[in-house]
Scaffold this motif. Structure first.
Motif, PDB file in Angstrom:
ATOM      1  N   LYS A 122       0.821  -1.219   0.000  1.00  0.00           N
ATOM      2  CA  LYS A 122       0.000   0.000   0.000  1.00  0.00           C
ATOM      3  C   LYS A 122       0.853   1.268   0.000  1.00  0.00           C
ATOM      4  O   LYS A 122       0.404   2.321  -0.439  1.00  0.00           O
ATOM      5  CB  LYS A 122      -0.988  -0.026   1.156  1.00  0.00           C
ATOM      6  N   ASP A 153      -2.831  -2.407   7.840  1.00  0.00           N
ATOM      7  CA  ASP A 153      -1.988  -1.966   6.726  1.00  0.00           C
ATOM      8  C   ASP A 153      -2.334  -0.594   6.152  1.00  0.00           C
ATOM      9  O   ASP A 153      -1.450   0.219   5.878  1.00  0.00           O
ATOM     10  CB  ASP A 153      -2.030  -2.998   5.593  1.00  0.00           C
ATOM     11  N   GLY A 266      -8.239  -8.478  -2.121  1.00  0.00           N
ATOM     12  CA  GLY A 266      -9.306  -8.233  -1.166  1.00  0.00           C
ATOM     13  C   GLY A 266     -10.311  -7.299  -1.794  1.00  0.00           C
ATOM     14  O   GLY A 266     -11.352  -7.701  -2.286  1.00  0.00           O
ATOM     15  N   ASN A 267      -9.962  -6.018  -1.839  1.00  0.00           N
ATOM     16  CA  ASN A 267     -10.849  -5.009  -2.408  1.00  0.00           C
ATOM     17  C   ASN A 267     -10.726  -4.865  -3.923  1.00  0.00           C
ATOM     18  O   ASN A 267     -11.330  -3.977  -4.507  1.00  0.00           O
ATOM     19  CB  ASN A 267     -10.585  -3.652  -1.751  1.00  0.00           C
ATOM     20  N   THR A 425       2.789  -8.702  -1.413  1.00  0.00           N
ATOM     21  CA  THR A 425       2.036  -7.550  -0.901  1.00  0.00           C
ATOM     22  C   THR A 425       2.411  -7.161   0.519  1.00  0.00           C
ATOM     23  O   THR A 425       1.964  -6.124   1.003  1.00  0.00           O
ATOM     24  CB  THR A 425       0.513  -7.788  -1.010  1.00  0.00           C
TER      25      THR A 425
HETATM   26  C1  LIG Z   1      -4.548  -4.439   1.141  1.00  0.00           C
HETATM   27  C2  LIG Z   1      -3.784  -5.706   1.039  1.00  0.00           C
HETATM   28  C3  LIG Z   1      -4.150  -6.723   0.119  1.00  0.00           C
HETATM   29  C4  LIG Z   1      -5.386  -6.615  -0.761  1.00  0.00           C
HETATM   30  O1  LIG Z   1      -5.262  -5.645  -1.776  1.00  0.00           O
HETATM   31  P1  LIG Z   1      -6.539  -5.144  -2.574  1.00  0.00           P
HETATM   32  O2  LIG Z   1      -6.054  -4.021  -3.426  1.00  0.00           O
HETATM   33  O3  LIG Z   1      -7.507  -4.669  -1.537  1.00  0.00           O
HETATM   34  O4  LIG Z   1      -7.098  -6.282  -3.354  1.00  0.00           O
HETATM   35  C5  LIG Z   1      -3.363  -7.847   0.029  1.00  0.00           C
HETATM   36  N1  LIG Z   1      -2.275  -8.004   0.826  1.00  0.00           N
HETATM   37  C6  LIG Z   1      -1.889  -7.066   1.712  1.00  0.00           C
HETATM   38  C7  LIG Z   1      -0.701  -7.316   2.571  1.00  0.00           C
HETATM   39  C8  LIG Z   1      -2.622  -5.876   1.851  1.00  0.00           C
HETATM   40  O5  LIG Z   1      -2.242  -4.940   2.753  1.00  0.00           O
END
Ligand SMILES: *Cc1c(COP(=O)(O)O)cnc(C)c1O
Length: 477
Positions: A122, A153, A266-267, A425
């Motif tokens: 992020k 996060d 997720g989103n 991520t």
């Molecule tokens: C926010 C997040 C995700 C999901 O990302 P989206 O853009 O919401 O699909 C996955 N892994 C981590 C570690 C995150 O912080």
């Protein structure tokens, strides 16, 4: 470039006009009126660019010169993507790459997106947002008070991006004593006087409900210049497009090659950026959507049914940043899927917004999903533990639980003759307990963050009460 709403009933606006907002007034999400196209010769010219040049090249096609002059955009981009900011690299990686790759085996790579200040991807978008906010607010002579809720996060990424920024205050609600010790320490140890941490006695949903209640109080919101930095923010998606290009060039020699990306989702923000990169001309084979037990997206890509779950039916998992009940950015993809017919989007979401579902098969569009390269899969806790163990044993690399979701599904969907990049991520140091459970030892932590739990902390404990939060906000602005 103008931005239009997926619901088709809001005026088209410029990039900086939508920068500080969230949803369009008609309830839709903003997208460019058309996607800029990168031709084969454009791609060749971009192939050897460093991250900053690449980011500038892509963003300048999304932002008009009259809106943000090229010179100013250049300064903002150069300030954002510096090796010193993305310094938590793995052994053998060059921080100058900003999002370096890590080869696991032939045609299987991690794309490291989590080398920034809060060890999660992020930062890649939020750091840009921080500099854009400061620039646009100064130009307009305005200020904003960002109010948000986080389970970990998003809040830390927002605070590290906005700390010390002129014209910006951040009020971040988190569930009291529910974040990992590391996550709490990251946020609460910030001493900048524009950062306000509010620990709400309750769970994440209580914090989220307070933010919603404040946002629905339009008079209070306007009087106190309340803003948001949530995942539907267009600039966040735009920033994420860049690393798909960077990853593609890192593992190919020419533009006739295709690559696939596996994205812990997720989103749907991150993988939506991959979709947009593809629409702009990047030769992507598959976009692999990986979910955890909260598999609303996996269900859609397998059956054509989009059925948000509601917070009561959302599981708390060991990849907590993917614990969502609905995929806020998903509407952007569906807008393209229905041929950019906003009335169709309104029709589909009339059932979703009323707590229901829709079935894309009934609209005759299920087959079209494959043409966009999407495939999906999901994983559970024991899959994650196994993948983390196997990845350490086989490659000597420790990955976090979210990246493990991505790698698990990547291996299922992989065609070994096409390079597969798994988006990393988060770094494992962020989710220490899960790593200890999987491996019996703690993950390596960057030296600069050693002992962060022992630093003095600044936060305010509050009841889950809207008026208490409002009063605190007013008293501190
Ligand atoms: C926010 C997040 C995700 C999901 O990302 P989206 O853009 O919401 O699909 C996955 N892994 C981590 C570690 C995150 O912080």
């Amino acid at each position: 470039m103008k931005y239009i709403s997926t619901r088709g009933q809001s005026p088209a606006l410029s990039f900086s006009e939508i920068l500080l907002g969230g949803l369009a007034p008609d309830g839709g999400l903003y997208l460019p009126e058309s996607y800029p196209q990168f031709s084969d010769s454009d791609l060749s010219a971009m192939r050897d660019m460093n991250y900053r040049d690449l980011a500038f090249t892509i963003l300048s096609r999304l932002i008009d010169e009259q809106d943000i002059p090229a010179q100013d955009l250049r300064t903002i981009v150069d300030k954002t993507y510096r090796a010193e900011v993305y310094c938590y690299t793995r052994k053998g990686q060059n921080a100058e790459d900003i999002t370096p790759t890590l080869k696991l085996e032939n045609n299987l790579y991690l794309l490291s997106l989590s080398n920034g200040p809060t060890l999660a991807f992020k930062d890649m978008a939020m750091q840009l947002l921080g500099n854009l906010f400061e620039y646009v607010l100064a130009k307009k002579g305005e200020i904003t008070n960002i109010l948000g809720a986080t389970s970990g996060d998003t809040g830390s990424a927002a605070e590290y991006a906005m700390r010390g920024k002129k014209g910006v205050n951040v009020f971040m609600l988190s569930p009291h004593q529910k974040m990992s010790r590391f996550q709490a320490a990251q946020m609460f140890s910030l001493q900048d006087n524009n950062i306000f941490n509010i620990a709400v006695k309750g769970v994440f949903d209580d914090a989220q409900d307070i933010v919603k209640a404040v946002s629905n109080d339009h008079a209070f919101k306007a009087a106190n210049k309340i803003g948001a930095v949530n995942s539907i923010n267009w600039a966040r998606v735009a920033a994420q497009v860049v690393y798909y290009f960077k990853g593609y060039f890192a593992v190919t020699q020419n533009n006739s090659q295709k690559v696939s990306f596996a994205v812990p989702s997720g989103n749907f923000g991150n993988v939506c950026a991959g979709h947009i990169a593809r629409m702009m001309g990047l030769p992507i084979d598959k976009l692999v959507v990986a979910t955890n037990e909260n598999d609303v997206l996996d269900e859609f890509f397998k059956t054509g049914i989009y059925r948000p779950r509601g917070s009561a039916n959302t599981y708390h998992t060991s990849s907590p940043s993917m614990d969502i009940s609905k995929a806020s950015n998903f509407e952007r993809f569906v807008f393209d899927l229905v041929g950019r017919d906003a009335s169709k989007v309104r029709e589909l979401w009339s059932s979703v917004d009323a707590g229901g579902a829709f079935d894309i098969k009934q609209a005759g569009l299920f087959e079209k999903i494959a043409a966009y390269g999407f495939v999906s899969g999901s994983s559970n806790h024991s899959h994650r533990m196994n993948i983390i163990r196997e990845t350490e044993a086989k490659y000597g690399v420790v990955i976090d639980t979210h990246t493990a979701d991505g790698l698990k599904v990547a291996l299922e969907q992989r065609d070994v003759s096409t390079p597969m990049l798994v988006l990393e991520t988060a770094l494992p140091a962020k989710f220490e307990d899960a790593i200890v459970e999987a491996l019996g030892h703690a993950p390596e932590r960057p030296a600069a963050l050693e002992g962060i739990e022992n630093l003095p902390q600044r936060f305010e404990v509050m009841n889950a009460n809207v008026n208490e939060v409002k009063a605190y906000l007013v008293a501190n602005t």
